[in-house]
Scaffold this motif. Structure first.
Motif, PDB file in Angstrom:
ATOM      1  N   THR A  44       0.810  -1.215   0.000  1.00 34.78           N
ATOM      2  CA  THR A  44       0.000   0.000   0.000  1.00 34.78           C
ATOM      3  C   THR A  44       0.846   1.269   0.000  1.00 34.78           C
ATOM      4  OG1 THR A  44      -0.144   0.142   2.421  1.00 34.78           O
ATOM      5  CG2 THR A  44      -1.754  -1.253   1.300  1.00 34.78           C
ATOM      6  N   ARG A  45       2.155   1.132   0.092  1.00 36.58           N
ATOM      7  CA  ARG A  45       3.033   2.288   0.254  1.00 36.58           C
ATOM      8  C   ARG A  45       3.470   2.824  -1.104  1.00 36.58           C
ATOM      9  NH1 ARG A  45       7.519   0.233   3.592  1.00 36.58           N
ATOM     10  NH2 ARG A  45       8.322  -0.478   1.580  1.00 36.58           N
ATOM     11  N   ALA A  64       5.981   8.667  -0.478  1.00 36.89           N
ATOM     12  CA  ALA A  64       5.102   9.767  -0.864  1.00 36.89           C
ATOM     13  C   ALA A  64       3.667   9.406  -0.551  1.00 36.89           C
ATOM     14  CB  ALA A  64       5.257  10.057  -2.350  1.00 36.89           C
ATOM     15  N   ASP A  65       2.781  10.392  -0.719  1.00 31.83           N
ATOM     16  CA  ASP A  65       1.356  10.095  -0.663  1.00 31.83           C
ATOM     17  C   ASP A  65       0.861   9.835  -2.083  1.00 31.83           C
ATOM     18  OD1 ASP A  65       1.002  12.583  -1.910  1.00 31.83           O
ATOM     19  OD2 ASP A  65       0.420  13.596  -0.052  1.00 31.83           O
ATOM     20  N   ALA A  66      -0.428   9.598  -2.231  1.00 36.34           N
ATOM     21  CA  ALA A  66      -0.973   9.249  -3.541  1.00 36.34           C
ATOM     22  C   ALA A  66      -0.825  10.375  -4.560  1.00 36.34           C
ATOM     23  CB  ALA A  66      -2.440   8.850  -3.405  1.00 36.34           C
ATOM     24  N   ASP A  67      -0.667  11.624  -4.084  1.00 35.65           N
ATOM     25  CA  ASP A  67      -0.483  12.753  -4.983  1.00 35.65           C
ATOM     26  C   ASP A  67       0.985  13.045  -5.254  1.00 35.65           C
ATOM     27  OD1 ASP A  67      -3.236  13.265  -5.295  1.00 35.65           O
ATOM     28  OD2 ASP A  67      -3.292  14.326  -3.364  1.00 35.65           O
ATOM     29  N   TRP A  68       1.862  12.132  -4.790  1.00 33.23           N
ATOM     30  CA  TRP A  68       3.298  12.228  -5.016  1.00 33.23           C
ATOM     31  C   TRP A  68       3.945  13.370  -4.240  1.00 33.23           C
ATOM     32  CZ3 TRP A  68       5.593   8.108  -6.013  1.00 33.23           C
ATOM     33  CH2 TRP A  68       6.881   8.028  -6.561  1.00 33.23           C
ATOM     34  N   ASN A  69       3.322  13.764  -3.119  1.00 29.07           N
ATOM     35  CA  ASN A  69       3.943  14.716  -2.205  1.00 29.07           C
ATOM     36  C   ASN A  69       4.820  13.947  -1.217  1.00 29.07           C
ATOM     37  OD1 ASN A  69       2.459  17.043  -3.194  1.00 29.07           O
ATOM     38  ND2 ASN A  69       0.677  16.180  -2.151  1.00 29.07           N
ATOM     39  N   TYR A  70       5.947  14.533  -0.858  1.00 29.50           N
ATOM     40  CA  TYR A  70       6.845  13.881   0.077  1.00 29.50           C
ATOM     41  C   TYR A  70       6.174  13.621   1.426  1.00 29.50           C
ATOM     42  CZ  TYR A  70      10.525  15.649  -3.060  1.00 29.50           C
ATOM     43  OH  TYR A  70      11.301  15.946  -4.140  1.00 29.50           O
ATOM     44  N   ARG A  71       6.347  12.412   1.949  1.00 36.33           N
ATOM     45  CA  ARG A  71       5.994  12.119   3.333  1.00 36.33           C
ATOM     46  C   ARG A  71       7.234  12.147   4.215  1.00 36.33           C
ATOM     47  NH1 ARG A  71       2.947   6.981   4.671  1.00 36.33           N
ATOM     48  NH2 ARG A  71       2.862   8.105   6.657  1.00 36.33           N
ATOM     49  N   ASP A  98       9.061  17.540   5.898  1.00 41.41           N
ATOM     50  CA  ASP A  98       8.887  16.704   4.723  1.00 41.41           C
ATOM     51  C   ASP A  98      10.182  16.644   3.922  1.00 41.41           C
ATOM     52  OD1 ASP A  98       8.812  18.689   2.232  1.00 41.41           O
ATOM     53  OD2 ASP A  98       7.816  19.656   3.910  1.00 41.41           O
ATOM     54  N   ASP A 298      -3.588   6.091  -8.361  1.00 42.87           N
ATOM     55  CA  ASP A 298      -3.689   5.567  -7.010  1.00 42.87           C
ATOM     56  C   ASP A 298      -2.998   4.214  -6.888  1.00 42.87           C
ATOM     57  OD1 ASP A 298      -5.416   4.024  -8.477  1.00 42.87           O
ATOM     58  OD2 ASP A 298      -7.207   4.463  -7.273  1.00 42.87           O
TER      59      ASP A 298
END
Length: 316
Positions: A44-45, A64-71, A98, A298
């Motif tokens: 899921t990651r 990252a999150d689903a919008d490709w923003n850094y986690r 981040d 997604d």
């Protein structure tokens, strides 16, 4: 695309240590999902980019999150032949911290990464240039120094390396020359690859845009990885003639100091989607890269591996 499951190494730097979960042979062209250990995989990651410490005992993974923003960046440490569970890297995880796209200098003393944390373009802070223009970007390159087993407080690399445009994906040759991607000088949302050689004091005061055939005005050229000796450069591009949205290419240093015509790494490596974030393990055995089906999707992304001989096979 053929697969052989998950490639997982007890140590990618010690062939004698063996490999209980598969091994890439020097003549093998199969691309597979990569993980130092199977238990570190998470379906899921959204895996972004990865890096090993030079001694092969630490593995860093930006997510990252689903919008490709850094986690942030996760770290696993190898102890007594076993890889630990991922733990967030404190300096690059959590609110206001981040970041991603790790690269560890080949002496193991410096961790480079990218971040949009406070101090970037979004809050208009940073260092003013000679014309009073704020020299900071939406994503900037940071570095942290090794302090024993941990990393010190990150610091943002100063102008002109960082600019009001976005910079990302730093990679360094053994002589300290840094390569990175930036949107500076472009008004079409595309990127080019730049490099900078350190001065005697270790500063980067002169930034050079790589010319053709590496950077093309019609394409988005990004995510460089420079060989330790500077002899080749792997990067991703959406130039015409590829197999997908963005493919991985390699260019070789020519005798005159320029670069050869970039060679597509072929359908063994490239898919109909995005291939990006290349790196080669310090022992030269594996090419690691990230595959994402589309920039807006997604479907979780993965880190993949293939024998690094694919690079030599592309040499003119």
């Amino acid at each position: 695309m053929k697969r052989c499951g998950v490639i997982a190494f007890a140590s990618v730097f010690a062939v004698a240590a063996g490999c209980s979960h598969g091994q890439v042979k020097s003549d093998e062209r199969t691309v597979s999902v990569f993980s130092p250990a199977p238990e570190l995989l998470d379906p899921t990651r959204f895996d972004q980019y990865s890096a090993f410490a030079p001694d092969g005992r630490e593995y860093y993974l930006s997510v990252a999150d689903a919008d490709w923003n850094y986690r942030g960046i996760l770290r696993s440490v190898r102890r007594n032949g076993l890889w630990s569970s991922f733990e967030p890297l404190p300096i690059v995880w959590g609110p206001g911290k981040d970041g991603g796209e790790p690269f560890i200098s080949r002496d193991g003393r410096h961790l480079y990464f990218v971040s949009a944390r406070a101090g970037g373009r979004s809050d208009e802070t940073g260092m003013a240039g000679s014309a009073g223009i704020v020299q900071s970007g939406e994503t900037d390159i940071y570095v942290a120094d090794r302090l024993g087993a941990e990393w010190g407080e990150p610091r943002r690399l100063p102008p002109p390396l960082n600019s009001r445009s976005s910079e990302w994906h730093p990679t360094l040759a053994d002589d300290g020359t840094i390569y990175f991607a930036s949107e500076r000088g472009r008004h079409d949302g595309k990127a080019d690859i730049y490099c900078a050689r350190p001065t005697a004091t270790g500063d980067y005061t002169h930034i050079e845009r790589l010319g053709a055939p590496v950077n093309l005005d019609i394409s988005n050229d990004s995510d460089p990885f420079i060989a330790a000796d500077g002899s080749y450069l792997v990067f991703h591009s959406d130039r015409p003639g590829g197999f997908g949205e963005h493919d991985l290419y390699v260019a070789f240093r020519s005798t005159d100091g320029g670069w050869s015509e970039p060679e597509n790494l072929g359908p063994e490596v490239n898919s109909t989607g995005w291939e990006m974030g290349p790196s080669v393990t310090r022992d030269g055995r594996l090419l690691l890269f990230t595959r994402r089906a589309a920039i807006k999707t997604d479907q979780p992304s993965r880190v993949y591996a293939v024998s690094a001989t694919v690079i030599e096979r592309a040499r003119p």
